[in-house]
Write a protein that holds these residues in place. Structure first.
Motif, short mmCIF file in Angstrom:
data_model
loop_
_atom_site.label_atom_id
_atom_site.label_comp_id
_atom_site.label_asym_id
_atom_site.label_seq_id
_atom_site.Cartn_x
_atom_site.Cartn_y
_atom_site.Cartn_z
N ALA A 106 0.84 -1.19 0.00
CA ALA A 106 0.00 0.00 0.00
C ALA A 106 0.88 1.24 0.00
N VAL A 107 0.28 2.37 -0.40
CA VAL A 107 1.00 3.65 -0.46
C VAL A 107 0.26 4.69 0.36
N HIS A 108 0.98 5.33 1.28
CA HIS A 108 0.44 6.49 2.00
C HIS A 108 0.99 7.73 1.32
N PRO A 109 0.12 8.62 0.81
CA PRO A 109 0.61 9.77 0.04
C PRO A 109 0.96 11.00 0.86
N ALA A 127 -2.29 -1.41 -10.59
CA ALA A 127 -1.08 -2.19 -10.32
C ALA A 127 -1.27 -3.15 -9.15
N GLY A 128 -2.48 -3.20 -8.60
CA GLY A 128 -2.75 -4.11 -7.49
C GLY A 128 -2.21 -3.62 -6.16
N ILE A 129 -2.06 -2.31 -6.02
CA ILE A 129 -1.52 -1.71 -4.79
C ILE A 129 -2.62 -0.87 -4.15
N VAL A 130 -2.73 -0.94 -2.83
CA VAL A 130 -3.77 -0.21 -2.11
C VAL A 130 -3.36 1.25 -1.94
N PHE A 131 -4.27 2.14 -2.26
CA PHE A 131 -4.05 3.58 -2.02
C PHE A 131 -4.66 3.92 -0.67
N ILE A 132 -3.84 4.41 0.25
CA ILE A 132 -4.32 4.75 1.59
C ILE A 132 -4.95 6.14 1.50
#
Length: 738
Positions: A106-109, A127-132
């Motif tokens: 996951a990505v914390h912006p 891309a199958g990545i969780v957006f926080i």
């Protein structure tokens, strides 16, 4: 008491709700590893919560941030490009590549950069990545200030009258402004942070302001579209923290007041907002939750309102689809960790608490510590943090708050402080340490100072005390200004509005007087003790402060301030061990201090006793460059005095004429990129005409001709990086050219 983790929140919840068993049973685990797509204090803030929860962290950094604190705090770190953010922190492809290489789930912006970029959220999902953060659709709807106002109006949320359509023709927008009635506010439809925002009072000033706002918005957000709306003359900026989960749960975590701003950007925030009745708080919370529900929101968000002081009506301004810079004040009055809540919701779990369980206890302030010069229109500064000393924090996170269900009416009132919270709390949200470089490519915020007290009076007292402990050398800061602001009579009374600083400019910026003679004496003593430590040894005691030839030892220290035209002479004579007589001569005045006791505790701490009063003074010596004269920074109470030791002989020879030698010359007020040069050699200009446009730390500054005359020299070109103090344009005054 509820402390720390989500598990403890849920445990506390079990004492007051029967649904806790089901909440715990279906709870999904946290991520194993997350990437933080940001820098500075917010990256460090996210990393602290992740470490608390046992989540591994991945940092990304530009070449300029190779030695940054967030890079050292993370478990892994990857360079993603050169210093300009367009080549690093805004590169979605590089961030996703690092996610794949590191295995981040996951990505914390954070905030800023691509935190509200719908394309980034979509690319992560692909891309199958969780957006926080919220879903792409919510970012799109709320990212456009025009579209968001239409949605809010349909949801029953009041909006400011204005034009929020898609027609961006300059003449059409000018006509709309006339129909709305001046003054009007031009505001970029995308982004935030005060960028792309201009207040216009006349039709004649509309088109130049529109051009400037669009250019700044395009550079900051990649979109130059604007809206035009009525400018509320005496507004407050009140915002509500909201949180929503995938199961449909949505709550308000109460409001914050962010009214006191400079350059359309906040510098001090507080929660709860002063002077609001429980009824207004309830209505604000209700409308904020309605706004979040209207766009199918998810995660942390902030609904911002303009609050008209004259009518006590509020209007929707915008929704920030991310965690706000000022989120710690909400944490302090609720006892919650909002980053932890973000991770919990992103993992697919419900909100840890229901609306009736969310605490509202005490009062909190956040002061943003910026590298900037308040007396020079708050222009950003850059340079090395040669020395940094902060107040001692009492907490890394918010202090624990009891979680108990309250009725709807009780929830809107501030609960009494109990137990361990009876003492004021201090947090320092820091992104840089001593030795770090504050550059021109990013925001100039160094840290955030956060305090909490039982009530507003106690919290303000704690804030002022903590600001007095701040020590920064190497860049100009707003610390002293914040101390003045937090003690201002109107601010203490809670009489705040967005025009607070210009309204009280005279009292917020009192004339800078001559340095106190006691400060000068201490600076000289510091120099003497640093250079001749044997002056305090027992030898001097036995020799009664005399040389072998019988003459009395005396040291002359020459000091000078930035504003003084004449140097200041300070004579130091030792009397006995640790005892000195000091004479300060500044102009026609003379002050004599007899029998001062002084010694160096360490390299920056001077202990002195004057007239029976003992105090500890911080003195930091610093030379900005190898060729520059040494500067002494004396921190005396709440004031910082900067002295030069010694002034160069060539500058002394110039005397008072140095300030008037080139009164038509325009110099760069800070390190900047030249956005535009409006004149050529030989052009005739009038005083006040724009000649050069600069950009530093994402903020545009227009330099205007100081005098009417003819352009004699242009020392810069578009796109060039210029250092502070560089002469950019020289205008020969008319009386000379004629």
């Amino acid at each position: 008491m509820c402390v720390g983790s989500t598990a403890s929140y849920l445990t506390c919840r079990s004492a007051s709700t029967s649904s806790s068993a089901s909440s715990l049973k279906g709870r999904k685990p946290h991520f194993d590893k997350i990437l933080i797509a940001n820098r500075g204090e917010i990256a460090c803030r996210v990393i602290r919560t992740a470490k608390k929860l046992g989540i591994r962290t991945v940092a990304v950094y530009s070449e300029a941030d190779a030695d940054a604190l967030h890079v050292r705090m993370a478990d892994e770190a990857y360079c993603i490009g050169p210093a300009p953010s367009a080549q690093s922190y805004l590169r979605i492809d590089k961030i996703i590549d690092v996610c794949k290489r590191s295995g981040a789930q996951a990505v914390h912006p954070g905030y800023g950069f691509i935190s509200e970029n719908a394309g980034f959220a979509r690319a992560l999902v692909d891309a199958g990545i969780v957006f926080i953060g919220p879903p792409e659709s919510a970012i799109v709807s709320m990212g456009s200030k025009s579209e968001s106002k239409t949605i809010m109006a349909n949801a029953g949320v009041p909006v400011v009258p204005g034009y929020h359509g898609s027609n961006q023709d300059p003449d059409f927008l000018a006509e709309q402004a006339e129909q709305i009635g001046f003054p009007v506010l031009i505001k970029a439809t995308h982004g935030g942070g005060g960028k792309g925002m201009r207040v216009v009072h006349t039709r004649a000033g509309f088109l130049p302001a529109l051009e400037s706002a669009r250019r700044e918005a395009e550079k900051s957000f990649g979109n130059g579209a604007v809206l035009v709306e009525r400018f509320v003359e005496r507004p407050r900026h009140v915002e509500v923290q909201v949180f929503a989960a995938a199961d449909g749960g949505c709550v308000s975590l109460w409001e914050r007041d962010c009214s006191v701003q400079r350059r359309n950007q906040k510098i001090i925030e507080e929660a709860p907002a002063p002077g609001l009745s429980p009824e207004i708080r309830a209505e604000l919370s209700e409308k904020a939750v309605a706004a979040a529900r209207a766009v199918g929101y998810l995660g942390a968000g902030t609904v911002e309102f303009i609050f008209d002081k004259d009518t006590e009506k509020f209007y929707f301004m915008e929704m920030n689809t991310r965690l706000q810079v000022e989120h710690p004040v909400t944490e302090m009055i609720t006892g919650l960790d909002l980053v932890e809540w973000q991770l919990e919701v992103a993992a697919g779990n419900p909100l840890p608490l229901n609306q009736e369980e969310i605490p509202l206890v005490g009062h909190a302030f956040e002061a943003r510590i910026y590298a900037e010069n308040p007396r020079n229109q708050f222009l950003p500064d850059s340079g090395k943090l040669a020395y940094l000393s902060t107040p001692t924090p009492t907490h890394a996170f918010a202090p624990a708050v009891p979680i108990t269900a309250r009725s709807a009416s009780e929830a809107m009132t501030v609960a009494p402080v109990v137990g361990a919270m009876t003492a004021p709390s201090v947090r320092v949200e820091q992104g840089f340490e001593a030795g770090a470089q504050i550059g021109v490519f990013y925001d100039s915020m160094i840290a955030k100072l956060v305090v909490h007290g039982r009530d507003r009076t106690e919290a303000l007292r704690a804030l002022r005390g903590a600001l007095e402990e701040y020590r920064v050398v190497g860049v100009s800061t707003n610390v002293e200004f914040l101390r003045t602001l937090s003690g201002h009579e109107a601010f203490v009374a809670g009489d705040v509005e967005t025009g607070f600083i210009p309204k009280h400019e005279a009292s917020l910026f009192p004339a800078v007087g001559e340095p106190d003679a006691e400060v000068l004496a201490q600076a000289a003593l510091y120099v003497v003790l640093r250079e001749r430590p044997q002056l305090t040894a027992s030898l001097w005691s036995s020799l009664a402060a005399r040389r072998f030839g019988g003459d009395v030892y005396e040291r002359l220290i020459t000091l000078q301030t930035d504003d003084a035209s004449e140097p200041i002479a300070v004579h130091v004579s030792p009397r006995a061990q640790h005892q000195f007589d000091v004479t300060v001569r500044a102009g026609d005045s003379e002050r004599v201090f007899c029998n001062i006791s002084a010694h160096l505790v360490d390299s920056t701490t001077l202990s002195v006793t004057i007239d029976g009063a003992r105090r500890s003074t911080t003195v930091v010596a610093h030379a900005p460059s190898a060729s520059a004269s040494e500067r002494l920074h004396v921190f005396h109470g709440s004031r910082k005095t900067t002295l030069h030791l010694p002034a160069p002989s060539w500058l002394l020879a110039l005397g008072g004429d140095a300030h008037t030698a080139a009164r038509g010359a325009l110099r760069a007020p800070m390190p900047s990129v030249v956005v535009d040069v409006r004149v050529n050699v030989g052009d005739r200009v009038q005083a006040g005409d724009p000649v050069v446009v600069l950009e530093s730390m994402k903020t545009e500054t227009v330099l205007r001709a100081l005098v009417a005359g003819v352009v004699r020299a242009v020392g810069c070109k578009k796109g060039e990086m210029v250092e502070e103090g560089r002469e950019l344009v020289d205008v020969e005054p008319e009386e000379v050219s004629s």
